[in-house]
Scaffold this active site. Structure first.
Site, PDB file in Angstrom:
ATOM      1  N   ASP A  13       0.806  -1.226   0.000  1.00 22.02           N
ATOM      2  CA  ASP A  13       0.000   0.000   0.000  1.00 22.02           C
ATOM      3  C   ASP A  13       0.837   1.272   0.000  1.00 22.02           C
ATOM      4  OD1 ASP A  13      -2.181  -1.687   0.133  1.00 22.02           O
ATOM      5  OD2 ASP A  13      -2.233  -1.635   2.328  1.00 22.02           O
ATOM      6  N   GLY A  17       0.018   1.772  -7.334  1.00 22.20           N
ATOM      7  CA  GLY A  17      -0.962   2.016  -8.398  1.00 22.20           C
ATOM      8  C   GLY A  17      -0.859   3.435  -8.918  1.00 22.20           C
ATOM      9  N   ALA A  39      -4.062  -7.718  -3.704  1.00 22.37           N
ATOM     10  CA  ALA A  39      -3.600  -6.344  -3.961  1.00 22.37           C
ATOM     11  C   ALA A  39      -4.787  -5.411  -4.180  1.00 22.37           C
ATOM     12  CB  ALA A  39      -2.710  -6.330  -5.201  1.00 22.37           C
ATOM     13  N   ARG A 143       2.470 -28.511  -7.453  1.00 20.58           N
ATOM     14  CA  ARG A 143       2.269 -29.045  -8.803  1.00 20.58           C
ATOM     15  C   ARG A 143       0.891 -29.645  -9.019  1.00 20.58           C
ATOM     16  NH1 ARG A 143       7.746 -32.052  -8.014  1.00 20.58           N
ATOM     17  NH2 ARG A 143       6.706 -32.136  -5.993  1.00 20.58           N
ATOM     18  N   GLN A 224       2.012  -5.962  -3.275  1.00 18.64           N
ATOM     19  CA  GLN A 224       2.465  -6.067  -1.878  1.00 18.64           C
ATOM     20  C   GLN A 224       3.770  -5.279  -1.691  1.00 18.64           C
ATOM     21  OE1 GLN A 224       1.413  -9.476  -3.392  1.00 18.64           O
ATOM     22  NE2 GLN A 224      -0.521  -8.504  -2.916  1.00 18.64           N
ATOM     23  N   THR A 239       2.969 -12.674   2.502  1.00 19.18           N
ATOM     24  CA  THR A 239       2.128 -13.258   1.463  1.00 19.18           C
ATOM     25  C   THR A 239       2.873 -14.460   0.884  1.00 19.18           C
ATOM     26  OG1 THR A 239       0.714 -12.758  -0.423  1.00 19.18           O
ATOM     27  CG2 THR A 239       2.920 -11.755  -0.450  1.00 19.18           C
ATOM     28  N   ARG A 305      -5.530   0.337   8.544  1.00 24.84           N
ATOM     29  CA  ARG A 305      -4.119  -0.011   8.519  1.00 24.84           C
ATOM     30  C   ARG A 305      -3.446   0.470   9.795  1.00 24.84           C
ATOM     31  NH1 ARG A 305      -3.782   2.578   2.573  1.00 24.84           N
ATOM     32  NH2 ARG A 305      -4.538   0.831   1.346  1.00 24.84           N
ATOM     33  N   ASP A 333       2.660  14.602   2.445  1.00 22.34           N
ATOM     34  CA  ASP A 333       1.612  15.564   2.836  1.00 22.34           C
ATOM     35  C   ASP A 333       0.910  15.166   4.129  1.00 22.34           C
ATOM     36  OD1 ASP A 333       0.739  13.494   0.834  1.00 22.34           O
ATOM     37  OD2 ASP A 333      -1.244  14.170   1.479  1.00 22.34           O
TER      38      ASP A 333
HETATM   39  P1  GDP Z   1      -0.766   0.410  -3.528  1.00 21.02           P
HETATM   40  O1  GDP Z   1      -1.352  -0.880  -3.066  1.00 21.02           O
HETATM   41  O2  GDP Z   1       0.701   0.475  -3.322  1.00 21.02           O
HETATM   42  O3  GDP Z   1      -1.152   0.760  -4.936  1.00 21.02           O
HETATM   43  O4  GDP Z   1      -1.393   1.535  -2.595  1.00 21.02           O
HETATM   44  P2  GDP Z   1      -2.939   1.671  -2.150  1.00 21.02           P
HETATM   45  O5  GDP Z   1      -3.707   2.168  -3.293  1.00 21.02           O
HETATM   46  O6  GDP Z   1      -3.393   0.420  -1.494  1.00 21.02           O
HETATM   47  O7  GDP Z   1      -2.818   2.725  -0.994  1.00 21.02           O
HETATM   48  C1  GDP Z   1      -2.277   3.988  -1.188  1.00 21.02           C
HETATM   49  C2  GDP Z   1      -3.340   5.019  -0.774  1.00 21.02           C
HETATM   50  O8  GDP Z   1      -2.745   6.278  -0.630  1.00 21.02           O
HETATM   51  C3  GDP Z   1      -4.429   5.204  -1.820  1.00 21.02           C
HETATM   52  O9  GDP Z   1      -5.622   5.516  -1.171  1.00 21.02           O
HETATM   53  C4  GDP Z   1      -3.908   6.370  -2.651  1.00 21.02           C
HETATM   54  O10 GDP Z   1      -4.956   7.081  -3.298  1.00 21.02           O
HETATM   55  C5  GDP Z   1      -3.276   7.214  -1.583  1.00 21.02           C
HETATM   56  N1  GDP Z   1      -2.116   8.003  -1.983  1.00 21.02           N
HETATM   57  C6  GDP Z   1      -1.127   7.698  -2.877  1.00 21.02           C
HETATM   58  N2  GDP Z   1      -0.176   8.645  -2.875  1.00 21.02           N
HETATM   59  C7  GDP Z   1      -0.556   9.586  -1.974  1.00 21.02           C
HETATM   60  C8  GDP Z   1       0.035  10.783  -1.496  1.00 21.02           C
HETATM   61  O11 GDP Z   1       1.127  11.192  -1.885  1.00 21.02           O
HETATM   62  N3  GDP Z   1      -0.657  11.464  -0.534  1.00 21.02           N
HETATM   63  C9  GDP Z   1      -1.847  11.042  -0.047  1.00 21.02           C
HETATM   64  N4  GDP Z   1      -2.442  11.768   0.887  1.00 21.02           N
HETATM   65  N5  GDP Z   1      -2.439   9.915  -0.482  1.00 21.02           N
HETATM   66  C10 GDP Z   1      -1.793   9.184  -1.414  1.00 21.02           C
HETATM   67  P1  IMO Z   2      -0.915  -4.115  -2.294  1.00 22.81           P
HETATM   68  O1  IMO Z   2      -0.451  -4.646  -3.633  1.00 22.81           O
HETATM   69  C1  IMO Z   2      -1.012  -4.596   2.039  1.00 22.81           C
HETATM   70  C2  IMO Z   2      -1.105  -8.701   3.581  1.00 22.81           C
HETATM   71  C3  IMO Z   2      -2.376  -9.153   4.270  1.00 22.81           C
HETATM   72  C4  IMO Z   2      -1.813 -10.153   5.250  1.00 22.81           C
HETATM   73  C5  IMO Z   2      -0.685 -10.805   4.450  1.00 22.81           C
HETATM   74  C6  IMO Z   2      -1.079 -12.116   3.773  1.00 22.81           C
HETATM   75  O2  IMO Z   2      -2.206  -3.402  -2.343  1.00 22.81           O
HETATM   76  O3  IMO Z   2       0.188  -3.358  -1.629  1.00 22.81           O
HETATM   77  P2  IMO Z   2      -2.605 -12.770   1.719  1.00 22.81           P
HETATM   78  O4  IMO Z   2      -3.994 -12.396   1.370  1.00 22.81           O
HETATM   79  O5  IMO Z   2      -1.593 -12.385   0.706  1.00 22.81           O
HETATM   80  O6  IMO Z   2      -2.485 -14.204   2.113  1.00 22.81           O
HETATM   81  O7  IMO Z   2      -2.288 -11.930   3.046  1.00 22.81           O
HETATM   82  O8  IMO Z   2      -0.305  -9.864   3.471  1.00 22.81           O
HETATM   83  N1  IMO Z   2      -1.304  -8.170   2.217  1.00 22.81           N
HETATM   84  C7  IMO Z   2      -1.238  -6.875   1.899  1.00 22.81           C
HETATM   85  N2  IMO Z   2      -1.057  -5.786   2.675  1.00 22.81           N
HETATM   86  N3  IMO Z   2      -1.111  -4.459   0.703  1.00 22.81           N
HETATM   87  C8  IMO Z   2      -1.262  -5.539  -0.098  1.00 22.81           C
HETATM   88  O9  IMO Z   2      -1.214  -5.461  -1.443  1.00 22.81           O
HETATM   89  C9  IMO Z   2      -1.371  -6.819   0.502  1.00 22.81           C
HETATM   90  N4  IMO Z   2      -1.560  -8.060   0.029  1.00 22.81           N
HETATM   91  C10 IMO Z   2      -1.506  -8.880   1.089  1.00 22.81           C
HETATM   92  O10 IMO Z   2      -3.015  -8.078   4.912  1.00 22.81           O
HETATM   93  O11 IMO Z   2      -1.226  -9.484   6.333  1.00 22.81           O
HETATM   94 MG    MG Z   3      -2.879  -1.565  -1.819  1.00 19.80          MG
END
Ligand code: GDP
Ligand code: IMO
Ligand code: MG
Length: 427
Positions: A13, A17, A39, A143, A224, A239, A305, A333
């Protein structure tokens, strides 16, 4: 052309994206290499927020191929929902979305097994997203898995049945109280399989090889983060795939000597969703503020989170494991208004001060040692150039660059595509 990688360096997170979407204009192909619908990748532009789970984050751009690699596990039901969501944007996904024949399928019983396994673990549960990720990768390495390419075989339904029957026996073995209507789950699964079969399914490693030879630019998108890597993460709270740079080679069939820039992405603080150790986690007002201002809720599960200060020991480890060449700092920010910021630069580990990530970072073994720096008061979200940065933010960035020995080339100051500031630094 070399293949560039974009990887999360923390517990996921980080904002992958968003940055993939921002960088897509510079690439011909965006290729996801591991993970699955666990994800949740968020993109924001023109006032609309999009969340993608399996589809690569370049899908909103014209003239860019989006490829789901062999290392990804696909749940046809979730995949179909993602496609349905895209319907309103008139995206021609038949021509610009390609799927590897070698990607494995998540069956409804994989999801049930995930739930049964977690229920049986009780307090020791991983905090899985319950999308069937662990059981699907287990069948892959065991497998026994079913791959997208198998859907072209006449006996694939027999294979499905054999595997599903085995899973049912395993679910019974767990003796967990899982209620399910498999007939209903299978109905939507087989409907979604038909949609999947109508898409463009290819031998993706060959496709990428030819694309590279033809000089196409390729960005591999990770899911992840490094601390969730099956080998190098905080095992067993991880994961089931390699989220690190090596995973891009196995998850796409790209040779290691073809990897170019490794773009490592991190938040200016740290978050984690699910169970497992988190040395810099905050349980006070500061952590609450980060969660509230940063809107820290899981994009896949909606769970809140856990939040804490930046852990430089863990971040250094991730930079090292991945061979990161450029860093991108997200969500600076969110830290506006903190008088003092803490950065964990060492751990107190079994009475000693250490600066590397040890085998076991459970809280009984470890306490973070912090360096304190001045925070910044100004709102960063409207800024568009590094020259506008407050002095304290520049000092924060310089400190991190020095410690991590890697330049920070992007600073993100908000969720929108436009809230992205490029820094020119000698790379
Ligand atoms: P990812 O899984 O790595 O793609 O990240 P996520 O989308 O799960 O979580 C990132 C969150 O932070 C999302 O809600 C984005 O819209 C938000 N986000 C990304 N960059 C920024 C930033 O620079 N500032 C703020 N405030 N939010 C951001
Ligand atoms: P993105 O791509 C944050 C975490 C789960 C759990 C552990 C195992 O959005 O960054 P799983 O479902 O893979 O068996 O879960 O990994 N987890 C993530 N945490 N962002 C993700 O993906 C995650 N994908 C899995 O919360 O702790
Ligand atoms: Mg994410």
């Amino acid at each position: 052309m070399a293949v560039n990688l974009l990887l999360g360096l923390q517990w996921g997170d980080e904002g992958k994206g968003k940055i993939v979407d921002v960088l897509t204009k510079d690439y011909d192909i965006i290729a996801r290499f591991q993970g699955g619908p666990n994800a949740g990748h968020t993109l924001e532009f023109d006032g609309i927020k999009h969340v993608l789970h399996t589809i690569p984050s370049g899908i909103f751009h014209d003239n860019v191929i989006n490829l789901v690699g062999n290392g990804v596990v696909i749940d046809p039901v979730i995949f179909k929902k993602e496609l349905d969501n895209l319907e309103q944007y008139s995206i021609d996904y038949k021509s610009k979305l390609l799927i590897s024949r070698k990607a494995h399928l998540i069956l409804p019983t994989h999801r049930l097994l995930d739930a049964a396994s977690e229920a049986a673990k009780g307090k020791a549960k991983i905090g899985s997203t319950l999308k069937g990720i662990g059981p699907t990768y287990m069948d892959k390495t065991g497998r026994n898995g079913i791959r997208v390419g198998d859907l072209e075989l006449t006996d694939w339904k027999t294979r499905y049945q054999n595997l599903a029957d085995k899973h049912k026996a395993m679910i019974d073995f767990y003796d967990a109280e899982i209620e399910y209507d498999l007939a209903e789950l299978e109905k939507e699964f087989f409907e979604a399989i038909e949609v999947l079969k109508s898409l463009t399914i290819i031998d993706s490693e060959e496709y990428l090889y030819q694309a590279q030879k033809a000089g196409k630019t390729i960005l591999a998108e990770g899911a992840q983060g490094s601390l969730l890597d099956i080998d190098f993460g905080t095992y067993p709270f991880v994961t089931s795939s390699n989220t690190t740079a090596a995973g891009a080679c196995t998850g796409l069939g790209v040779a290691p000597n073809q990897i170019g820039e490794v773009l490592g992405i991190f938040k200016a603080y740290t978050t984690r969703v699910g169970s497992g150790p988190f040395p810099t986690e905050l349980f006070d007002e500061d952590g609450e503020t980060m969660g509230r201002v940063g809107n820290e809720f899981g994009a896949t599960t909606g769970r809140s989170r856990r939040c804490g200060w930046l852990d430089l020991v863990a971040l250094k480890y991730a930079v090292q494991i991945n061979g990161v060449t450029q860093l991108m700092m997200m969500k600076g920010d969110v830290l506006s208004g903190f008088k003092t910021l803490k950065i964990c630069t060492a751990y107190k580990y079994k009475g000693e001060t250490i600066t590397h990530l040890p085998y076991n970072i459970e809280e009984e073994n470890i306490s973070p040692i912090y360096t304190e720096v001045a925070g910044w008061a100004s709102d960063l979200t409207k800024m568009s150039d590094p020259s506008e940065f407050p002095e304290e933010l520049n000092a924060y960035i310089t400190f991190l660059e020095k410690e991590l020995e890697t330049p920070i080339t992007i600073v993100s100051v908000g969720p929108d595509r436009t809230q992205t500031i490029h820094r020119t630094v000698a790379v």
